[in-house]
Design an enzyme around this catalytic site. Structure first.
Site: not given
Ligand code: C5P
Length: 216
Positions: A27-30, A94
């Site tokens: 995943s990512n930091r959104s 994102a």
């Protein structure tokens, strides 16, 4: 005051989770905040808003129809189904570009599945591009807005994205926007106009962007 009275607006928000096994994901930091603030601003402008969001900790915005999804493929399916009814679509999510080629049924064990070495190789496959797909299906009356998060060559990459994904407007921002309550964005319009906004709270960015999408 401009208005989106009775316009149907689709917004995507947050990250996506691409499961690797039952407990791990890519995943990512959104945080999803930009999309949620856009949903609030669109409702205030009189729109009927559907928010398709990946996993975030934010509560449902008032007066918004919220669809919670996990993966890019879930988000893709939800958006494709909703898009024909929409007047405006704003893609802030994102979305993970790749997902694991296989989702393991059981938790991957270091020794059993990954071997005895010190490295492990993951095979990833490309996720569908939701914005680009909507760009191909866009009808004349529909407005499509994309976001571009770039750590270098921001305006050039954002312009290229607008063309490739057939957007009417691209909102360019930097990685410092991720997880922050503030955002400094540049708006790039299809006709070549470029407009830089100051460093603002995300709800202020949302209000400004929604006012630009409203017929005057
Ligand atoms: O190509 P890139 O990921 O930088 O494009 C960003 C824009 O495209 C954002 O508006 C994002 O929500 C959208 N996007 C999408 N589906 C993807 C990847 C990006 O809708 N698979």
């Amino acid at each position: 005051m401009t208005s989106l009275h009775n316009k149907h607006v689709l917004i995507t928000a947050g990250p996506t989770w691409e499961m690797l096994d039952p407990v791990r994901f890519l995943s990512n930091r959104s945080s999803g905040l930009m999309g949620f603030e856009l949903a609030n601003a669109a409702v205030k402008a009189g729109a009927k808003v559907t928010l398709v969001t990946g996993p975030v900790t934010l509560p449902d915005p008032k007066g918004v129809s919220v669809i919670r999804v996990v993966s890019a493929q879930d988000m893709y399916r939800a958006c494709l189904k909703l898009f024909p009814k929409m007047d405006i679509a704003i893609m802030t999510a994102a979305v993970s570009d790749y997902r694991p080629a296989k989702v393991a049924k059981h938790k991957i064990k270091k020794c059993l599945d990954a071997g005895s070495g010190t490295t492990m190789t993951l095979k990833l496959v490309r996720n569908p591009d939701i914005l680009a797909t909507l760009g191909k299906r866009k009808k004349k009356h529909q407005l499509l807005v994309g976001f571009a998060l770039e750590s270098r060559n921001m305006l050039a990459y954002a312009k290229d994205k607008m063309k490739r994904k057939n957007c009417d407007l691209i909102v360019a921002n930097a990685p410092s926007a991720l997880g922050s309550p503030l955002n400094q964005v540049t708006l790039l319009y299809k006709d070549g106009q470029v407009q830089k906004l100051g460093k603002l709270e995300k709800h202020q960015v949302a209000e400004q962007l929604i006012s630009k999408l409203s017929p005057s």
